[in-house]
Design an enzyme around this catalytic site. Structure first.
Site, short mmCIF file in Angstrom:
data_model
loop_
_atom_site.label_atom_id
_atom_site.label_comp_id
_atom_site.label_asym_id
_atom_site.label_seq_id
_atom_site.Cartn_x
_atom_site.Cartn_y
_atom_site.Cartn_z
N GLU A 142 -14.52 -7.79 23.83
CA GLU A 142 -14.27 -6.96 25.03
C GLU A 142 -14.71 -5.54 24.73
O GLU A 142 -14.23 -4.91 23.80
CB GLU A 142 -12.78 -6.99 25.39
CG GLU A 142 -12.43 -6.12 26.60
CD GLU A 142 -10.95 -6.17 26.98
OE1 GLU A 142 -10.32 -7.26 26.89
OE2 GLU A 142 -10.40 -5.12 27.36
N GLU B 295 1.93 -3.56 26.76
CA GLU B 295 2.17 -2.42 27.64
C GLU B 295 3.07 -2.81 28.81
O GLU B 295 2.77 -2.53 29.97
CB GLU B 295 0.82 -1.84 28.12
CG GLU B 295 -0.05 -1.38 26.95
CD GLU B 295 -1.33 -0.67 27.35
OE1 GLU B 295 -1.88 -0.96 28.42
OE2 GLU B 295 -1.77 0.19 26.55
N GLU C 263 -7.68 0.96 38.17
CA GLU C 263 -7.15 1.54 36.93
C GLU C 263 -8.35 1.90 36.06
O GLU C 263 -9.19 1.06 35.76
CB GLU C 263 -6.22 0.54 36.23
CG GLU C 263 -5.61 1.14 34.98
CD GLU C 263 -4.28 0.50 34.58
OE1 GLU C 263 -3.71 -0.26 35.38
OE2 GLU C 263 -3.80 0.78 33.46
N ARG C 264 -8.43 3.16 35.69
CA ARG C 264 -9.56 3.67 34.91
C ARG C 264 -10.89 3.53 35.68
O ARG C 264 -11.92 3.17 35.10
CB ARG C 264 -9.68 2.99 33.55
CG ARG C 264 -8.37 2.88 32.79
CD ARG C 264 -7.72 4.20 32.61
NE ARG C 264 -6.40 4.10 31.96
CZ ARG C 264 -5.58 5.12 31.86
NH1 ARG C 264 -5.87 6.30 32.39
NH2 ARG C 264 -4.42 4.97 31.25
N LYS D 114 -10.72 -6.59 21.91
CA LYS D 114 -11.40 -5.30 22.09
C LYS D 114 -12.23 -4.98 20.85
O LYS D 114 -11.87 -5.37 19.74
CB LYS D 114 -10.39 -4.19 22.31
CG LYS D 114 -9.72 -4.24 23.68
CD LYS D 114 -8.94 -2.97 23.98
CE LYS D 114 -8.24 -3.11 25.33
NZ LYS D 114 -7.58 -1.88 25.81
N TRP E 66 3.00 5.89 21.70
CA TRP E 66 1.88 4.95 21.83
C TRP E 66 1.20 4.55 20.52
O TRP E 66 0.21 3.81 20.53
CB TRP E 66 0.84 5.52 22.80
CG TRP E 66 1.38 5.70 24.18
CD1 TRP E 66 1.95 6.84 24.69
CD2 TRP E 66 1.46 4.72 25.21
NE1 TRP E 66 2.37 6.62 25.97
CE2 TRP E 66 2.08 5.32 26.33
CE3 TRP E 66 1.07 3.39 25.31
CZ2 TRP E 66 2.31 4.64 27.52
CZ3 TRP E 66 1.31 2.70 26.49
CH2 TRP E 66 1.92 3.33 27.58
N GLU F 74 -13.42 5.37 30.01
CA GLU F 74 -12.06 5.92 29.99
C GLU F 74 -11.88 7.05 28.99
O GLU F 74 -11.35 8.11 29.32
CB GLU F 74 -11.07 4.78 29.70
CG GLU F 74 -9.64 5.26 29.55
CD GLU F 74 -8.66 4.12 29.28
OE1 GLU F 74 -9.07 2.95 29.28
OE2 GLU F 74 -7.47 4.44 29.07
N ASN G 115 -3.40 -5.75 34.55
CA ASN G 115 -1.99 -5.44 34.81
C ASN G 115 -1.67 -6.00 36.19
O ASN G 115 -1.88 -5.35 37.21
CB ASN G 115 -1.76 -3.93 34.80
CG ASN G 115 -1.91 -3.35 33.40
OD1 ASN G 115 -1.54 -3.99 32.41
ND2 ASN G 115 -2.46 -2.16 33.30
N ARG H 126 -0.42 0.98 14.81
CA ARG H 126 -0.97 0.27 15.97
C ARG H 126 -2.27 -0.46 15.61
O ARG H 126 -2.54 -1.53 16.14
CB ARG H 126 -1.20 1.26 17.11
CG ARG H 126 -1.96 0.68 18.27
CD ARG H 126 -1.85 1.56 19.47
NE ARG H 126 -2.84 1.20 20.48
CZ ARG H 126 -2.96 1.80 21.64
NH1 ARG H 126 -2.16 2.81 21.96
NH2 ARG H 126 -3.88 1.43 22.50
N ASP I 28 -8.36 1.31 20.92
CA ASP I 28 -8.53 1.22 22.37
C ASP I 28 -9.76 2.00 22.83
O ASP I 28 -9.61 3.08 23.41
CB ASP I 28 -7.28 1.77 23.05
CG ASP I 28 -7.24 1.43 24.53
OD1 ASP I 28 -8.07 0.63 24.99
OD2 ASP I 28 -6.36 1.97 25.24
C1 GCV Z 1 -5.49 -1.99 32.13
C2 GCV Z 1 -5.51 1.08 27.87
C3 GCV Z 1 -5.71 1.69 29.23
C4 GCV Z 1 -4.93 0.91 30.28
C5 GCV Z 1 -5.37 -0.55 30.23
C6 GCV Z 1 -5.13 -1.08 28.83
C7 GCV Z 1 -5.61 -2.51 28.66
O1 GCV Z 1 -4.21 1.27 27.43
O2 GCV Z 1 -5.34 3.03 29.20
O3 GCV Z 1 -5.22 1.49 31.52
O4 GCV Z 1 -4.69 -1.32 31.18
O5 GCV Z 1 -5.81 -0.29 27.89
O6 GCV Z 1 -6.70 -2.69 28.16
O7 GCV Z 1 -4.90 -3.42 29.04
#
Ligand code: GCV
Length: 648
Positions: free
Chosen positions: A354, A253, A127-128, A327, A511, A360, A169, A303, A332
């Site tokens: 983080e 999510e 993912e990413r 984060k 979102w 991304e 995820n 958000r 994000d």
């Molecule tokens: C792994 C963003 C990304 C998702 C990621 C999420 C996260 O939304 O687009 O791909 O999921 O962050 O950090 O959990």
């Protein structure tokens, strides 16, 4: 024959091995990590003929630290990990200085946890991921072998001491990682990582007790749930050596979590923490919790507020083996965001920063974007007030901040990895600088972005290439920001893929990512009159952020709605600023391409080709961004460019 490269690491040369002697270590121990350090020095070190390097244990040094005396060839180390980092430090200096290393140290890591988070799925996808497929997983299986060993070597060489190998995820096969289906393979993988002093972590499915345990709920206060986790963790820790613990994405999510049962995030984290406590395990719990089913018409829900709102009330409620992972910004990983107000807000909670080196939203390892300047800004941010002391993010995550009560050793920094099975590990050769830089910075947050870039280039492409590439790396974040999203407002990316422009791509979606542009202006009011987010930063910063004249200009649209005709500090109107920066951004990419052309025949052909191919794609991307953003705002505002340039 390996089909992957060694990046900045020294190449093995046919030379006589030096002798390495170790003193002070318990002779009855197996010392696998120490052996790694001695092997590295023997195979790759350059020392005078017949020299003997001495590695001496000194238990007065803080964990994982080391010092080197080049006169006596003595490496003094706190422990076996310190020996590995010390050995790689010697090799690095030798490579940079043409064969000899000066004395250095003591070098003491600033952060206890220096971690990579891989978002790898068990089918092999990432993912990413922008550098090929996973080297940990394929078709539901766990991979091991030379590539993993070289991975461990590469990341340990810059001080990484913990890795999460699977995506946060956690679904399907990955939920079964904590079952006997995978114990044997995980244990082998973990052994390989442990050779380089790296602890294995796994991402956990909070609802595993239902998905694989057959329970009908995952309420963290339910005795059945508590005992399922206790038993499962006993089994897991007995079967997987060197396991450090788990990373959890809950209530985010679509992932399950304690909110389903009207419990707090602390209830969920503590339940798992109790289950792993006996084995020295750590639960790293993410704060990326927000409503991803927002109605775009709703202007009150913000958000950016969500992380703070969901966690601040639980400050002090967490077990001492829980770390909250936050984060860097409240949204994000955008190219520009304020620093998350949680760092300053939480006073009695273990915290980890983080960041994301996977690009991304910052060019996906096609566009050059050296992220260390961004990370430096975050680390240097004063959470209380610009002139306060002992309150920076760097101090907070190093457990050195004033007024923060944290458990020693339970803090640090994690990066979402940018690695994959491409031969050069990061797809873009220049993206290797983010991997290298993250590790170096996590170890020593006082290093500057320039020092790190110089060090990286001097090892990998010294000389003329270093001269040409250094300014490109150092200005790349600013360049990327110029041709993409103006003044901190964020997003405007193509939905789902997140590469390339789509100004309204997320504007009418669920979102929580809105720029709110209309014919008069753009930006989100986050003052008390708007969403109230600015107040989360405490009184000193609130005052600054809420005042359009004092607000850092690069964050202006994050905090304020501004009219196109309003003047910025440069004297330019907002609309003219948008036009100008977008033209400048593209010109800078063109100029960078020109300078890189001068490296044809200087860089190895393969690398030159890979870099140029990406530069062409970056230029295309930059032009798309420029023309779509400029046209969008021209069409909204009807205000022409003062310089009469082409806007569509
Ligand atoms: C792994 C963003 C990304 C998702 C990621 C999420 C996260 O939304 O687009 O791909 O999921 O962050 O950090 O959990």
């Amino acid at each position: 024959m390996k089909n992957w490269e060694q990046c900045w690491l020294p190449d093995e040369e046919n030379r006589e091995e030096c002798a390495v002697r170790c003193e002070g270590f318990d002779p009855s121990g197996s010392h696998r990590v120490l052996s790694t350090a001695t092997e590295e020095l023997k195979r790759y070190g350059r020392f005078p003929k017949d020299a003997e390097v001495l590695i001496v244990l000194d238990d007065k040094l803080p964990p994982e630290s080391y010092a080197y005396d080049s006169g006596t060839l003595k490496l003094t180390v706190a422990d076996e990990r310190g020996a590995v980092y010390g050995a790689f430090h010697i090799l690095r200096e030798q490579k940079i200085h043409g064969g000899t290393s000066p004395s250095f140290g003591p070098c003491i890591p600033d952060n206890p946890f220096r971690m990579l988070n891989h978002w790898d799925n068990m089918d092999g996808s990432i993912e990413r991921g922008y550098a090929g497929l996973s080297f940990f997983f394929k078709d539901g299986r766990i991979l091991n072998g030379d590539r993993i060993r070289d991975y461990a070597r590469l990341v340990a060489s810059v001080g990484i001491n913990a890795v999460v190998i699977n995506n946060v995820n956690v679904k399907g096969d990955a939920t079964w990682l904590i079952s006997d289906r995978y114990y044997r393979d995980l244990s082998e993988l973990s052994n390989t990582l442990s050779l380089y002093g790296i602890r294995l972590f796994l991402s956990l499915n909070y609802a595993a007790c239902m998905d694989i345990g057959g329970l009908d709920n995952a309420d963290p206060l339910d005795p059945g749930v508590i005992s399922w986790w206790k038993e499962r963790m006993k089994e897991v820790f007995e079967n997987i050596p060197n396991l450090g613990g788990f990373l959890v994405k809950a209530d985010s999510e679509g992932r399950p979590g304690p909110f389903t049962y009207q419990r707090t995030q602390a209830d969920g984290a503590n339940m798992l923490a109790e289950a792993v406590r006996e084995y020295g395990g750590t639960i790293i719990w993410r704060c990326f919790v927000y409503n991803c089913m927002q109605d775009w018409r709703d202007r009150k829900t913000d958000r950016a507020r969500a992380g703070y709102d969901n966690f601040i009330g639980t400050d002090g409620d967490y077990a001492d083996n829980v770390i909250l992972q936050i984060k860097n910004g409240p949204m994000d990983f955008q190219i520009r965001e304020p620093v998350s107000p949680l760092f300053g807000g939480l006073k009695k909670t273990n915290m980890m920063l983080e960041v994301q080196i996977a690009q991304e939203y910052t060019g996906q390892q096609i566009d050059v974007c050296y992220l260390i300047p961004l990370f430096k800004e975050v680390l240097g941010y004063h959470t209380e007030a610009p002139d306060a002391e002992g309150d920076t993010v760097a101090e907070i995550i190093a457990a050195k901040a004033k007024g923060h009560r944290v458990t020693p050793g339970m803090s640090g920094i994690a990066a979402v990895s940018n690695m994959g099975d491409d031969p050069n590990w990061t797809g873009s050769d220049l993206a290797q600088a983010n991997l290298y830089g993250f590790g170096r910075l996590a170890f020593d947050t006082s290093l500057s972005a320039e020092q790190i870039a110089r060090e990286f280039l001097a090892q990998i492409w010294p000389g003329k290439a270093e001269e040409v590439l250094l300014p490109i790396l150092l200005t790349s974040r600013a360049t990327y920001e110029k041709y993409t999203v103006p003044l901190g407002i964020g997003w405007m990316v193509r939905p789902a893929t997140h590469y390339g422009p789509s100004v309204d791509g997320y504007e009418y979606d669920r979102w929580g990512t809105y720029h709110r542009a209309d014919h008069l202006g753009v930006g989100v009011d986050r003052t008390d009159a708007g969403t109230g987010y600015a107040a989360q930063h405490g009184p000193a910063w609130k005052k600054i952020y809420e005042d359009t004249d004092a607000c850092p200009e690069e964050l202006l649209l994050f905090f304020h709605r501004v009219l196109y005709t309003d003047r910025l500090r440069s004297g330019k109107t907002l609309i003219q600023h948008i036009y100008d920066t977008h033209f400048e951004g593209v010109s800078e990419v063109e100029a960078n391409m020109e300078s890189i052309r001068s490296l044809e025949g200087i860089l190895p052909e393969k690398i030159y080709g890979r870099i140029m191919e990406r530069m062409e794609r970056q230029l295309y991307n930059a032009k798309e961004w420029r023309d779509q953003v400029n046209s969008y705002f021209f069409r909204k505002s009807g205000i022409p460019d003062e310089q009469g340039r082409m806007i569509y």
